[in-house]
Design a protein around this motif. Structure first.
Motif, short mmCIF file in Angstrom:
data_model
loop_
_atom_site.label_atom_id
_atom_site.label_comp_id
_atom_site.label_asym_id
_atom_site.label_seq_id
_atom_site.Cartn_x
_atom_site.Cartn_y
_atom_site.Cartn_z
N HIS A 437 0.82 -1.22 0.00
CA HIS A 437 0.00 0.00 0.00
C HIS A 437 0.85 1.26 0.00
O HIS A 437 0.40 2.31 -0.45
N GLY A 438 2.06 1.18 0.51
CA GLY A 438 2.91 2.36 0.52
C GLY A 438 3.27 2.85 -0.87
O GLY A 438 3.38 4.06 -1.11
N ASP A 439 3.46 1.92 -1.82
CA ASP A 439 3.88 2.29 -3.17
C ASP A 439 2.81 2.04 -4.23
O ASP A 439 2.97 2.48 -5.39
N TYR A 440 1.75 1.34 -3.86
CA TYR A 440 0.75 0.95 -4.85
C TYR A 440 -0.67 1.33 -4.44
O TYR A 440 -0.98 1.41 -3.24
N ILE A 441 -1.50 1.52 -5.44
CA ILE A 441 -2.94 1.65 -5.24
C ILE A 441 -3.57 0.32 -5.65
O ILE A 441 -3.30 -0.19 -6.75
N PHE A 442 -4.37 -0.25 -4.79
CA PHE A 442 -4.96 -1.56 -5.03
C PHE A 442 -6.30 -1.43 -5.78
O PHE A 442 -7.12 -0.57 -5.46
N HIS A 443 -6.48 -2.32 -6.75
CA HIS A 443 -7.76 -2.40 -7.47
C HIS A 443 -8.19 -3.86 -7.51
O HIS A 443 -7.58 -4.68 -8.21
N VAL A 456 -5.15 -5.79 -9.17
CA VAL A 456 -4.14 -4.99 -9.86
C VAL A 456 -3.52 -4.03 -8.85
O VAL A 456 -4.23 -3.31 -8.15
N LEU A 457 -2.19 -4.06 -8.77
CA LEU A 457 -1.45 -3.12 -7.95
C LEU A 457 -0.83 -2.09 -8.87
O LEU A 457 0.09 -2.38 -9.63
N MET A 458 -1.37 -0.87 -8.82
CA MET A 458 -0.93 0.20 -9.70
C MET A 458 0.06 1.09 -8.95
O MET A 458 -0.27 1.61 -7.88
N PRO A 459 1.25 1.27 -9.46
CA PRO A 459 2.22 2.11 -8.74
C PRO A 459 1.74 3.55 -8.61
O PRO A 459 1.13 4.10 -9.53
N ARG A 460 2.00 4.12 -7.45
CA ARG A 460 1.65 5.51 -7.24
C ARG A 460 2.56 6.41 -8.06
O ARG A 460 3.60 5.97 -8.56
N LYS A 461 2.17 7.66 -8.18
CA LYS A 461 2.98 8.61 -8.93
C LYS A 461 4.37 8.70 -8.30
O LYS A 461 4.52 8.65 -7.09
N ASN A 462 5.36 8.81 -9.17
CA ASN A 462 6.76 8.95 -8.74
C ASN A 462 7.32 7.69 -8.08
O ASN A 462 8.35 7.75 -7.40
N VAL A 463 6.64 6.55 -8.27
CA VAL A 463 7.15 5.27 -7.76
C VAL A 463 7.69 4.48 -8.95
O VAL A 463 6.94 4.13 -9.86
N ALA A 464 8.97 4.20 -8.95
CA ALA A 464 9.61 3.52 -10.09
C ALA A 464 9.57 2.00 -9.90
O ALA A 464 10.60 1.34 -9.78
N LYS A 465 8.38 1.47 -9.86
CA LYS A 465 8.18 0.03 -9.74
C LYS A 465 7.14 -0.40 -10.76
O LYS A 465 6.28 0.39 -11.17
N PRO A 466 7.18 -1.66 -11.20
CA PRO A 466 6.20 -2.11 -12.19
C PRO A 466 4.81 -2.30 -11.59
O PRO A 466 4.68 -2.56 -10.39
N ALA A 467 3.80 -2.15 -12.43
CA ALA A 467 2.45 -2.54 -12.01
C ALA A 467 2.42 -4.06 -11.90
O ALA A 467 3.23 -4.77 -12.50
N ILE A 468 1.50 -4.56 -11.08
CA ILE A 468 1.37 -6.01 -10.89
C ILE A 468 -0.07 -6.41 -11.15
O ILE A 468 -0.99 -5.91 -10.50
N VAL A 469 -0.27 -7.31 -12.12
CA VAL A 469 -1.59 -7.83 -12.43
C VAL A 469 -1.64 -9.28 -11.95
O VAL A 469 -0.84 -10.11 -12.38
#
Length: 524
Positions: A437-443, A456-469
């Motif tokens: 939750h610190g770096d991602y928005i959960f859907h 789906v874990l969508m990276p928050r703005k300015n977070v340099a990590k991949p999205a996770i489906v």
């Protein structure tokens, strides 16, 4: 200048000497109720949302013992047609009920309230002698009739006595009867220009009615016209971020998420200001005694309450009936009551249109997770503690470790739900990834045009990590899960918002309870 009457404007002056977000529009709302049947207001909101600052502001504006023009001249209220009409025009009685708890914390506290107020008001009006044994309300009425002045009565932390003496109903009843005798009596028409009470909990209900049902109530659940003044708006926080060189996206992640009436996006004002003072975002949400008492009811698991708490932790929403709660922490009878309390305390946000509650932001989600970790929910606490390891394993493509950790979480937490329910696995996995939750928005169940992605874990703005489906299957294969992600073009939908994407397929066998995971990096 007294202890309670005509205290002047020093409180609000000190507020203005610090960083101040203009909330004086609230004064106009109150002004429009003066000398009307709506002049009695009870405005309740959770801690750290500016209750006392609003009370100090109103006192400074109405108090006729001082000149507050310079404090308001550059603020929104100065442009309101009612500004001049009511500025410093009334005798103001300002009472903070925590003062009495600090100084008279015993079963005679209600008597002390009357004695202290009568003595202080009596010194301000020596021309109207107090009659021995006279109720405080009768004394105030005689002053108003003799002088032609009507009071503005402000009570801060009105419910502090109710919360402090919740296990002593005789004290609570005396206190509520005192308020009823003052504000529900017909003489209130002759005595008060306005009454403004603020606190955390709305007025206590007896059976189905409030003991003071002539008050206009504004709360976290029903804020009405007060909604814009319950917290900071997105525009106000953007301005603060720009002024102080703060990252707005970080402030939004940590402190946004409250839906208050028609205001869809409200920030915790105290946390925002502390973050600005400290120069960084972190949790400023300290545990409260009120939440400790509510956690006891969570342990009792009213009507499957734990299932719903877990769903909220996993980023879900749950329906809640907020109308049954009697606004009394000592009288909680159902899961709806518990959720309603958590809304009033600010631990949950409330969507009044859908009648649903949910976790508002990262700050509160951390605090709720801490509460669970300290509770007897050992299996859930263990999953939360392992969450960082699971995210790390996922990001490095370690499918074997992911499968093993998800299997362990599923096995241990399945007893709370029905093991073979696929939605349950989705909820359990959401909790297992809680650290993200610190770096991602959960859907959960994200619509993609050709179906719904399980998680789906969508990276928050300015977070340099991949999205996770993440796609879940039962009694098939992890490869089938990956195939469904690709066939239904889930990555294309996610790619509209982000760059790199990890595809995670998880299959579990309902007989062997074995979990298999496959992780691929999606290539455009």
């Amino acid at each position: 200048m007294g202890i309670f009457i005509n205290k002047g404007n020093e409180g609000f002056r000190q507020i203005r000497n610090s960083e101040y977000v203009d909330k004086t529009g609230l004064i106009a709302v109150v002004n429009n109720t003066l000398f009307t049947r709506q002049k009695l207001s009870c405005v309740t909101r959770c801690r750290r949302f500016g209750k006392s600052m609003a009370a100090e502001m109103l006192a400074a504006y109405y108090d006729h013992s001082c000149d507050s023009r310079s404090l308001f001249a550059d603020l929104e209220i100065a442009g309101d047609p009612t500004f001049e009409q009511h500025l410093n025009k009334y005798p103001v009685i300002y009472v903070d009920m925590t003062y009495f708890i600090t100084n008279f914390n015993n079963e005679h506290i209600v008597g002390h309230i009357q004695e202290e107020l009568i003595a202080d008001v009596g010194e301000a009006y020596p021309q109207v002698p107090y009659k021995e044994g006279e109720p405080m309300m009768k004394f105030l009425q005689r002053i108003a009739l003799t002088t032609g002045e009507k009071f503005v009565f402000i009570i801060d932390e009105w419910d502090a006595i109710c919360r402090e003496f919740g296990e002593k109903p005789e004290v609570m009843d005396k206190y509520v009867n005192l308020l009823r005798g003052m504000f529900k009596d017909v003489s209130a028409v002759d005595t008060f220009a306005a009454v403004y009470m603020t606190g955390i909990l709305p007025i206590k209900k007896y059976k189905t009615q409030s003991a003071l049902n002539n008050f206009q109530e504004y709360s976290m659940i029903t804020p009405r016209k007060m909604a814009p003044y319950f917290g900071f708006t997105k525009e106000e926080v953007k301005a603060l971020a720009a002024k102080h060189g703060m990252d707005f996206d970080e402030l939004e992640k940590w402190y946004d998420g409250y839906q208050i009436g028609i205001q869809p996006s409200m920030f915790n004002p105290n946390s925002v200001m502390q973050a600005i003072d400290n120069g960084r975002c972190e949790s400023f949400w300290a545990s409260t005694g009120a939440f400790d008492s509510v956690s006891d009811y969570i342990e009792r698991n009213f009507d499957g309450l734990k299932d719903d708490i877990l769903d909220v932790l996993a980023g879900g929403r749950v329906k809640v009936n907020t109308t049954k709660f009697r606004n009394d922490l000592s009288d909680i009878r159902s899961r709806d009551d518990v959720f309603t309390v958590l809304i009033h305390l600010g631990y949950l946000s409330f969507d009044w249109q859908e009648r649903e509650c949910y976790l508002p932001n990262y700050e509160v989600s951390e605090e709720l997770a801490n509460a669970v970790e300290e509770s007897s929910w050992t299996v859930v606490a263990r999953a939360l503690q392992q969450s960082e390891r699971l995210l790390t394993a996922t990001l490095r493509g370690d499918a074997e470790t992911v499968a093993r950790m998800v299997e362990a979480a599923h096995d241990s937490e399945a007893s709370i739900f029905k093991y073979n329910d696929e939605n349950t696995l989705s909820c359990i996995i959401s909790i297992a990834y809680y650290y993200a939750h610190g770096d991602y928005i959960f859907h959960r169940e994200l619509p993609t045009g050709k179906g719904y992605a399980d998680l789906v874990l969508m990276p928050r703005k300015n977070v340099a990590k991949p999205a996770i489906v993440i796609e879940l299957k039962s009694n098939k294969t992890a490869s089938k899960a990956i195939e469904q992600i690709k066939v239904r073009n889930y990555p294309q939908k996610v790619a509209e918002y982000t760059g790199d994407i990890l595809l995670v397929g998880i299959n579990y066998d309902t007989e062997t309870k074995q979990h298999i995971c496959t992780i691929e990096r999606w290539e455009k």
